[in-house]
Design a protein around this motif. Structure first.
Motif, PDB file in Angstrom:
ATOM      1  N   LEU A  36       0.837  -1.204   0.000  1.00 57.96           N
ATOM      2  CA  LEU A  36       0.000   0.000   0.000  1.00 57.96           C
ATOM      3  C   LEU A  36       0.871   1.253   0.000  1.00 57.96           C
ATOM      4  N   ARG A  37       1.897   1.286   0.852  1.00 56.78           N
ATOM      5  CA  ARG A  37       2.792   2.457   0.890  1.00 56.78           C
ATOM      6  C   ARG A  37       3.429   2.677  -0.475  1.00 56.78           C
ATOM      7  N   SER A  39       2.253   1.745  -3.399  1.00 62.95           N
ATOM      8  CA  SER A  39       1.210   2.182  -4.326  1.00 62.95           C
ATOM      9  C   SER A  39       0.921   3.672  -4.167  1.00 62.95           C
ATOM     10  N   VAL A  40       0.841   4.137  -2.923  1.00 61.17           N
ATOM     11  CA  VAL A  40       0.524   5.545  -2.673  1.00 61.17           C
ATOM     12  C   VAL A  40       1.744   6.431  -2.911  1.00 61.17           C
ATOM     13  N   GLU A  44       1.081   6.968  -6.735  1.00 57.77           N
ATOM     14  CA  GLU A  44       0.266   8.182  -6.720  1.00 57.77           C
ATOM     15  C   GLU A  44       1.107   9.455  -6.675  1.00 57.77           C
ATOM     16  N   CYS A 126      -0.468   6.795   5.067  1.00 63.52           N
ATOM     17  CA  CYS A 126      -1.006   6.876   3.714  1.00 63.52           C
ATOM     18  C   CYS A 126      -2.373   6.204   3.675  1.00 63.52           C
ATOM     19  N   HIS A 128      -5.288   4.733   0.747  1.00 61.34           N
ATOM     20  CA  HIS A 128      -5.593   4.371  -0.633  1.00 61.34           C
ATOM     21  C   HIS A 128      -6.497   5.451  -1.223  1.00 61.34           C
ATOM     22  N   PRO A 129      -6.225   5.898  -2.447  1.00 64.89           N
ATOM     23  CA  PRO A 129      -7.004   7.021  -3.017  1.00 64.89           C
ATOM     24  C   PRO A 129      -8.505   6.770  -3.139  1.00 64.89           C
TER      25      PRO A 129
END
Length: 131
Positions: A36-37, A39-40, A44, A126, A128-129
């Protein structure tokens, strides 16, 4: 008081849907937080993240507690949707303690050394968007 603890819902039990928060309980949980980290922060925000492809993996990960918010939509497995690292005093054996904190790299915490044995360092968080 014991009855309350025994009657508390199992934090690891499957949920039909919704959000729940807990500390990582296994290596798979930590990997979910690291994915997740990555990905963000990389996907992002475009940052370079340390660690192997697809993971934001740092030296502090092994000493930290990983606070993770999970989302269960009722159809698929729970997904890590928010995370932050926590570094309590008992997990940091650096002497002085400030030398073992991530924030010391950027902020130079040595003037606060006498306070650090009673603090928990909270790492960057962080989300997730989609959440």
């Amino acid at each position: 008081m014991t009855e309350l603890l025994l009657d508390a819902p199992d934090p690891y039990a499957a949920r039909a849907s919704g959000y729940h928060v807990r500390l990582a309980a296994c290596e798979g949980d930590v990997l979910a937080a690291q994915r997740l980290r990555n990905s963000v922060f990389a996907g992002e925000l475009g940052f370079d993240t340390p660690g192997p492809e697809g993971l934001d993996q740092e030296e502090f990960d092994d000493r930290c507690d990983h606070l993770i918010v999970w989302h269960q939509d009722g159809r698929t497995a729970a997904q890590a949707i928010a995370t932050s690292r926590l570094l309590p005093p008992h997990s940091n054996d650096a002497a002085p303690r400030g030398a073992g904190l991530d924030a010391n790299r950027d902020f130079g915490l040595m003037p606060l050394e006498r306070l650090l044995n009673t603090t928990v360092e909270v790492g960057r968080g962080c989300v997730h968007p989609d959440h």
